[in-house]
Design a protein around this motif. Structure first.
Motif, PDB file in Angstrom:
ATOM      1  N   GLY A 178       0.809  -1.208   0.000  1.00 42.07           N
ATOM      2  CA  GLY A 178       0.000   0.000   0.000  1.00 42.07           C
ATOM      3  C   GLY A 178       0.842   1.257   0.000  1.00 42.07           C
ATOM      4  O   GLY A 178       2.071   1.208  -0.005  1.00 42.07           O
ATOM      5  N   VAL A 179       0.155   2.395   0.002  1.00 42.52           N
ATOM      6  CA  VAL A 179       0.814   3.699  -0.034  1.00 42.52           C
ATOM      7  C   VAL A 179       0.410   4.516   1.182  1.00 42.52           C
ATOM      8  O   VAL A 179      -0.781   4.642   1.488  1.00 42.52           O
ATOM      9  N   PHE A 180       1.399   5.035   1.893  1.00 46.12           N
ATOM     10  CA  PHE A 180       1.173   5.974   2.990  1.00 46.12           C
ATOM     11  C   PHE A 180       1.183   7.380   2.379  1.00 46.12           C
ATOM     12  O   PHE A 180       2.230   7.865   1.941  1.00 46.12           O
ATOM     13  N   ARG A 181       0.040   8.047   2.364  1.00 46.45           N
ATOM     14  CA  ARG A 181      -0.076   9.351   1.728  1.00 46.45           C
ATOM     15  C   ARG A 181       0.515  10.450   2.607  1.00 46.45           C
ATOM     16  O   ARG A 181       0.386  10.428   3.827  1.00 46.45           O
ATOM     17  N   LYS A 182       1.193  11.398   1.947  1.00 47.42           N
ATOM     18  CA  LYS A 182       1.823  12.528   2.643  1.00 47.42           C
ATOM     19  C   LYS A 182       2.640  12.032   3.843  1.00 47.42           C
ATOM     20  O   LYS A 182       2.593  12.599   4.929  1.00 47.42           O
ATOM     21  N   HIS A 183       3.404  10.988   3.602  1.00 50.77           N
ATOM     22  CA  HIS A 183       4.141  10.307   4.659  1.00 50.77           C
ATOM     23  C   HIS A 183       5.370  11.087   5.114  1.00 50.77           C
ATOM     24  O   HIS A 183       5.731  11.064   6.282  1.00 50.77           O
ATOM     25  N   MET A 184       6.037  11.767   4.168  1.00 51.34           N
ATOM     26  CA  MET A 184       7.290  12.445   4.486  1.00 51.34           C
ATOM     27  C   MET A 184       7.411  13.736   3.686  1.00 51.34           C
ATOM     28  O   MET A 184       6.684  13.960   2.700  1.00 51.34           O
ATOM     29  N   ILE A 185       8.349  14.579   4.128  1.00 45.33           N
ATOM     30  CA  ILE A 185       8.802  15.715   3.337  1.00 45.33           C
ATOM     31  C   ILE A 185      10.288  15.503   3.109  1.00 45.33           C
ATOM     32  O   ILE A 185      11.080  15.506   4.055  1.00 45.33           O
ATOM     33  N   ILE A 186      10.674  15.274   1.862  1.00 44.68           N
ATOM     34  CA  ILE A 186      12.064  14.975   1.518  1.00 44.68           C
ATOM     35  C   ILE A 186      12.586  16.072   0.590  1.00 44.68           C
ATOM     36  O   ILE A 186      12.012  16.318  -0.460  1.00 44.68           O
ATOM     37  N   ARG A 189      10.031  18.470  -0.515  1.00 43.56           N
ATOM     38  CA  ARG A 189       8.932  18.011  -1.357  1.00 43.56           C
ATOM     39  C   ARG A 189       8.103  16.931  -0.658  1.00 43.56           C
ATOM     40  O   ARG A 189       8.638  16.081   0.046  1.00 43.56           O
ATOM     41  N   SER A 190       6.795  16.980  -0.886  1.00 43.96           N
ATOM     42  CA  SER A 190       5.896  15.991  -0.305  1.00 43.96           C
ATOM     43  C   SER A 190       6.167  14.616  -0.889  1.00 43.96           C
ATOM     44  O   SER A 190       6.408  14.470  -2.090  1.00 43.96           O
ATOM     45  N   ARG A 191       6.149  13.602  -0.034  1.00 44.42           N
ATOM     46  CA  ARG A 191       6.364  12.231  -0.493  1.00 44.42           C
ATOM     47  C   ARG A 191       5.260  11.319   0.021  1.00 44.42           C
ATOM     48  O   ARG A 191       5.021  11.227   1.227  1.00 44.42           O
ATOM     49  N   ASP A 192       4.589  10.656  -0.904  1.00 42.67           N
ATOM     50  CA  ASP A 192       3.773   9.485  -0.587  1.00 42.67           C
ATOM     51  C   ASP A 192       4.714   8.287  -0.654  1.00 42.67           C
ATOM     52  O   ASP A 192       5.529   8.188  -1.581  1.00 42.67           O
ATOM     53  N   THR A 193       4.601   7.378   0.308  1.00 41.77           N
ATOM     54  CA  THR A 193       5.546   6.269   0.386  1.00 41.77           C
ATOM     55  C   THR A 193       4.875   4.939   0.068  1.00 41.77           C
ATOM     56  O   THR A 193       3.867   4.585   0.684  1.00 41.77           O
ATOM     57  N   ALA A 194       5.440   4.228  -0.892  1.00 40.16           N
ATOM     58  CA  ALA A 194       4.977   2.869  -1.222  1.00 40.16           C
ATOM     59  C   ALA A 194       5.710   1.873  -0.342  1.00 40.16           C
ATOM     60  O   ALA A 194       6.935   1.948  -0.208  1.00 40.16           O
ATOM     61  N   TRP A 195       4.960   0.972   0.282  1.00 34.95           N
ATOM     62  CA  TRP A 195       5.522  -0.023   1.196  1.00 34.95           C
ATOM     63  C   TRP A 195       5.514  -1.403   0.553  1.00 34.95           C
ATOM     64  O   TRP A 195       4.515  -1.826  -0.040  1.00 34.95           O
TER      65      TRP A 195
END
Length: 236
Positions: A178-186, A189-195
């Motif tokens: 799945g994808v964690f939306r707005k998981h990080m700022i890298i 820039r906003s990052r959605d993270t795929a697990w």
């Protein structure tokens, strides 16, 4: 895959987990046919990696990483010194087994000893390493080491926009979760993270497929694969 449920309990509960807590991964030497992984040597590794990763492709190579690109070889060496000194993570240099030239780096990170989970991340492959049998072998060696330590879950996370990393994870036997939306700022820039993850019960079949793919007899005289890793994974 079905959940691990204790059938004797109501309401449902997961199975009890026995055995010891695994040790924290440390920089160790892992030997393969194509590559040797080992503790960082910051100056030597930077001398090899800076030149290999800071050409015309540097923006692409570092686009999704927490670090880089670096302004100089000295700056990259300092970044590697910081990584080498970490007590939380274990970063390994990936070196050519024949020449000892550093081709990349990867890190055991986000270690949760109580839950027996560990992630492989901060992966930097030079163009000479990317999409080669050596790259696959490096990832095989790290996964095998993690499960040999006693971890139950081996994770791969990446920017959801990083299509090559997502494809690599699935090719290597990781399952998309799945994808964690707005998981990080890298890097601002906003990052959605795929697990993605491989669990301890999945690893034996993944390991067999990777070993079959890496076997010398799977490649012809020109170094071309005879069977694809994805096909071997599907066979189990």
């Amino acid at each position: 895959m079905t959940a691990e449920i204790d059938p004797a309990l109501s309401p449902p509960r997961g199975l009890l987990v026995g055995g010891p807590t695994p040790p924290r991964p440390r920089p160790v030497v892992l030997n393969g046919r194509h590559v040797t992984l080992g503790p960082l040597a910051p100056e030597k590794d930077a001398a090899d990696l800076y030149a290999a990763t800071h050409g015309s492709e540097k923006e692409r190579l570092f686009a999704y990483l927490f670090d880089g690109p670096y302004e100089s070889e000295a700056a990259m060496a300092e970044g590697l010194r910081v990584a080498a000194a970490s007590s939380e993570n274990a970063t390994l240099a990936i070196r050519d087994a024949a020449t000892a030239r550093t081709l990349g780096r990867a890190t055991f990170m986000r270690v949760e000893l109580a839950h027996r989970t560990v992630e492989v991340g901060s992966i930097l492959f030079s163009p000479a390493l990317a999409r080669t049998a050596a790259a696959t072998e490096a990832m095989y060696l790290m996964a095998d080491h993690a499960f040999s330590l006693g971890f139950r879950r081996y994770e791969w996370k990446c920017d959801a926009l990083n299509a090559p990393s997502r494809a690599a994870a699935e090719r290597l036997g990781f399952r998309f979760e799945g994808v964690f939306r707005k998981h990080m700022i890298i890097k601002g820039r906003s990052r959605d993270t795929a697990w993605f993850a491989i669990t301890e019960d999945e690893w034996p079949a993944v390991k067999r497929a990777m070993e079959a793919w890496l076997a010398p007899e799977n490649f012809d005289a020109a170094g071309r694969q005879k069977r694809r890793l994805r096909d071997l994974m599907e066979r189990g």
